[in-house]
Write a protein that holds these residues in place. Structure first.
Motif, short mmCIF file in Angstrom:
data_model
loop_
_atom_site.label_atom_id
_atom_site.label_comp_id
_atom_site.label_asym_id
_atom_site.label_seq_id
_atom_site.Cartn_x
_atom_site.Cartn_y
_atom_site.Cartn_z
N PHE A 34 0.85 -0.99 0.10
CA PHE A 34 0.20 0.00 -0.07
C PHE A 34 0.80 1.32 -0.07
CE2 PHE A 34 -4.17 -1.65 1.98
CZ PHE A 34 -4.28 -2.55 0.87
N HIS A 35 1.94 1.15 0.53
CA HIS A 35 2.82 2.50 0.87
C HIS A 35 4.34 2.39 0.47
CE1 HIS A 35 -0.53 3.60 3.63
NE2 HIS A 35 -0.64 2.66 4.06
N GLU A 54 -6.92 5.65 4.07
CA GLU A 54 -6.13 4.62 4.24
C GLU A 54 -6.39 3.60 5.37
OE1 GLU A 54 -2.01 6.74 2.40
OE2 GLU A 54 -2.59 6.99 4.40
N LYS A 57 -9.11 1.33 4.21
CA LYS A 57 -8.43 0.41 3.47
C LYS A 57 -8.03 -0.80 4.10
CE LYS A 57 -5.92 0.11 -1.12
NZ LYS A 57 -5.03 0.93 -1.96
N TRP A 58 -7.22 -0.44 5.16
CA TRP A 58 -6.32 -1.45 5.89
C TRP A 58 -7.44 -2.06 6.56
CZ3 TRP A 58 -1.53 -3.01 7.43
CH2 TRP A 58 -0.48 -2.12 6.94
#
Length: 281
Positions: A34-35, A54, A57-58
Motif C-alpha cells: 500500500f505504501h 487509508e 482500506k487497511w
C-alpha cells in the motif's frame, strides 16, 4: 492514526487466528504493497500516519484476514523467484518449495543455450515464466486445463516481459503433446483427500481444489500420465522434473523406474520433506 499504533491493533486482532510472527509479517507485506514502505522505513519514520481513507482500506484487508482468506488473494499478488505474479481464486499460490524446483532446473540447464521446455499444469505461470526469465534462450510452453488460470498466466508473462506459449489442454485426455521437448516439468495435483486434515483452512477454503487434490486410490494419476507422454515427447536424454507429495517419494522412484527413466534423483525441500524428483529419458 499513527501507523505504529495501527500495527499493534492489527497484530492483536489477528493473533487468535495466526501466530504473532505471521500476523506481523502480514502487516509489513501490506505496508509495502500500500505504501511502498519496508519495516526499516517505519522505524525511521515513527510519526508516519494513515489517513482516514487509508485506515478504511487497511480495515477492509483486516476483515478478510480474519476470515482466513490468503493475503496473496486479498492483495492479488505474490512474489516468486524474484518476480511478481498476479494470483487469484483460479490459481494456486506459489510456494517456496516450488522455487527450489525452478532453481534445480535452471542450474542444470543455464549453459545449454536453446532448450525447449514444457510446464504442465501451469496455474499462475510461475514455473514457466521464471524459467523463461532465467533461461533467456529457452523456448517455453505451458499447459493448463483451466481457461481462467491461463488468462492469469498470460497477464503474468506480459507483466514479466517474457514469451511463453500457453495452451488449453486436459493432460489426462491427451494422446500426445504437440512438440518434442528437452525438459518437461510439472507440479500437478498431489494432495490426497486423506491429507485434507493437514491442510490449513486458508488453503482448503480458498485455493482451487482442481489444482490441489487427487483421489486416495490413485494419487499418482497425473505423474503416470505425464511420464507416459514424456516417454513419447521428450527428446533423447531429455529431462523430467516433478514436484511431488512428500509421502510418496519411494512410489515416485518406482514409477519412474517402471517408465524406464534413468539417473533418477529424489530431493528434499527446505523443510526436509521429499518434494521433487528428476529422471532422464
Amino acid at each position: 492514526m499513527l501507523a505504529k499504533d495501527y500495527r499493534n491493533q492489527f497484530i492483536e486482532k489477528l493473533t487468535p487466528l495466526y501466530d504473532v510472527l505471521e500476523a506481523e509479517s502480514f502487516f509489513y507485506i501490506i505496508l509495502e504493497s500500500f505504501h511502498k514502505m519496508k519495516r526499516i522505513d517505519l522505524a525511521l519514520h515513527p510519526d508516519f500516519a494513515f489517513t482516514d481513507q487509508e485506515t478504511y482500506k487497511w480495515n477492509q484487508v483486516l476483515e478478510r484476514l480474519e476470515k482466513e482468506i490468503p493475503i496473496q488473494y486479498i492483495l492479488g499478488e505474490t512474489h516468486f523467484y524474484g518476480l511478481e505474479f498476479e494470483v487469484n481464486e483460479n490459481t494456486l499460490i506459489p510456494r517456496p518449495e516450488t522455487e527450489e524446483l525452478v532453481e534445480w532446473i535452471i542450474k542444470k540447464n543455464e549453459f545449454k543455450g536453446k532448450v525447449k521446455i514444457l510446464d504442465i499444469g501451469t496455474g499462475s505461470g510461475c514455473i514457466a515464466i521464471s524459467l523463461a526469465k532465467n533461461l533467456p534462450d529457452a523456448e517455453v510452453f505451458a499447459i493448463d486445463v483451466s481457461e481462467k488460470a491461463l488468462e492469469t498466466a498470460k497477464r503474468n508473462a506480459l507483466a514479466n516481459e517474457v514469451a511463453v506459449v500457453f495452451m488449453l489442454k486436459d493432460i489426462l485426455k491427451a494422446e500426445n503433446l504437440e512438440h518434442d521437448f528437452d525438459i518437461i516439468v510439472s507440479n500437478p495435483p498431489y494432495v490426497r483427500n486423506l491429507e485434507k486434515e493437514e491442510i490449513k483452512k486458508n488453503v482448503l477454503d480458498y485455493e482451487p481444489h482442481l489444482a490441489l487434490f487427487v483421489e486416495d486410490d490413485d494419487a499418482l494419476l497425473f505423474y503416470r500420465k505425464i511420464s507416459e507422454l514424456a516417454q513419447n515427447n521428450l527428446n533423447e536424454k531429455g529431462e523430467l522434473f516433478f514436484e511431488i507429495n512428500q509421502y510418496l517419494g519411494s512410489e515416485m522412484i518406482n514409477l519412474l523406474e517402471v517408465k524406464n527413466f534413468k539417473e533418477i534423483e529424489l530431493r528434499k525441500d527446505i523443510y526436509g520433506n521429499d518434494r521433487m524428483i528428476f529422471g532422464r529419458k
